[in-house]
Design a protein around this motif. Structure first.
Motif: not given
Length: 388
Positions: A196, A200, A212, A216
């Motif tokens: 993460d 992210l 990105t 996700v």
């Protein structure tokens, strides 16, 4: 952040927080969630000033008020604000019949003030789903009781010492989870691991970066990212100023894949007597604004099909992997949006299903893709669902 303090001479303190909120696609809520979460309103607080003019007991008056407060909260879960405003007269008539819709009342606490000036209760109130649904239909109120999908809240704090994730005991996390529970929204915490942190990135996500969003969607099945930013600080004191004053500013943004610019959804500015009051008020306001937007988008997507089912035929090709097929069928049956699943034919490597679906079929298609199934459509309109 773009939002600026309300005065150019403000002294900023290093209390800055950021929330990245991942609202997931079509994560299957169970039928238990649909009834137990949506139709149960917990933590309704009522205070009755004493003495009472009418010949009624404080407990009876408090319960009467609590049921109506709970009914209004329930309606906010079932229909967006514009629908409730348009149907204000019908809603008012339904509110007078609240008692007939209540299924269960549990009083968590009740107490008199030490000076006997008031009586207060905290109650959990559950409504009968079918009676409520029927009354809404009879009064022509458009609604949906498909529960909102589970929301993954990645809560992070940016301070002078660097970036860190906020745990469940952090005031920021508590502000969001409290608001979510009041609305019947199921909130989960993402993995919060090294992957993460590496993948992210807030700036890239808010710019709509394709890579990105691909990451996700693959990891969390999310297609919408919300950013909440806030700062609190102290106003510079004037020579003749006796009391210290503090400011709070915040902003709610939304981003999607490929977006050219961040969409500002809400802003908040306030002046307070203490730093704690500024921070707590800002957290509550930002949490409320965010959940308002999440609920509004979900309801708007669902309302067009809320009172009528769509039928979708699935030709599922699972290549003999019965474990994957059984998992898919189980998840489909558990979805509140799937009113009925009918198996119309099967063999060792394929199955033909018909779904009676409440809501937009496109959302089901997105969910299937996120689960690792390739979806195409044949000449007759049936969906061919195959493993990647």
């Amino acid at each position: 952040m773009t939002a600026s303090p309300p005065h150019p001479g403000l002294i900023r303190l290093s209390v800055t927080f950021l929330v990245i909120w991942l609202s997931t696609l079509f994560i299957a809520p169970t039928s238990v969630q649909a009834e137990e979460i949506l139709y149960e309103v917990d933590g309704v607080r009522v205070r009755v000033d004493l003495p009472l003019a009418e010949n009624k007991t404080p407990r009876a008056v408090a319960l009467w008020r609590a049921k109506r407060i709970a009914f209004d909260r329930l309606l906010a879960r079932l229909a967006p604000q514009n629908v409730l405003q348009e149907q204000e007269k019908a809603i008012g008539e339904m509110r007078n019949l609240t008692d007939s819709l209540v299924r269960r009342v549990v009083i968590q606490s009740e107490r008199y003030a030490t000076d006997s000036s008031s009586f207060a209760i905290v109650a959990n109130i559950a409504f009968d789903r079918e009676k409520t649904r029927q009354m809404l239909r009879d009064n022509g109120v458009l609604f949906t009781d498909s529960p909102m999908p589970k929301v993954l809240a990645l809560v992070g704090l940016s301070t002078a010492s660097g970036w860190r994730y906020a745990g469940k005991n952090d005031p920021l996390w508590r502000a969001f989870s409290k608001q979510a529970r009041a609305r019947g929204l199921d909130v989960a915490i993402p993995l919060q691991d090294v992957e993460d942190l590496v993948n992210l990135k807030w700036g890239q996500a808010m710019a709509g970066d394709e890579k990105t969003f691909d990451w996700v969607i693959k990891r969390y099945g999310a297609a919408r990212i919300w950013s909440v930013q806030g700062q609190v600080g102290e106003y510079p004191q004037q020579a003749d100023q006796k009391e210290r004053r503090f400011y709070a500013v915040g902003r709610l943004d939304a981003a999607s894949r490929g977006a050219d610019a961040v969409e500002i959804k809400a802003q908040s500015v306030g002046s307070f007597n203490s730093l704690q009051e500024a921070e707590q008020t800002l957290l509550e306001q930002l949490a409320e604004s965010l959940l308002d937007q999440v609920a509004k988008e979900w309801m708007s997507a669902q309302l067009s099909g809320a009172n009528a089912d769509a039928f979708v035929d699935l030709d599922v090709r699972f290549g003999g992997d019965l474990t994957r097929y059984a998992d898919l069928e189980c998840k489909l049956r558990d979805m509140a949006e799937v009113r009925r699943l009918e198996v119309r034919g099967s063999r060792w490597d394929m199955a033909k299903l018909r779904l009676s679906l409440q809501g937009e079929p496109a959302r089901l298609r997105e969910w299937l893709s996120a689960q690792g199934w390739r979806v195409s459509e044949d000449a007759e309109g049936a969906w061919r669902v195959q493993l990647f």
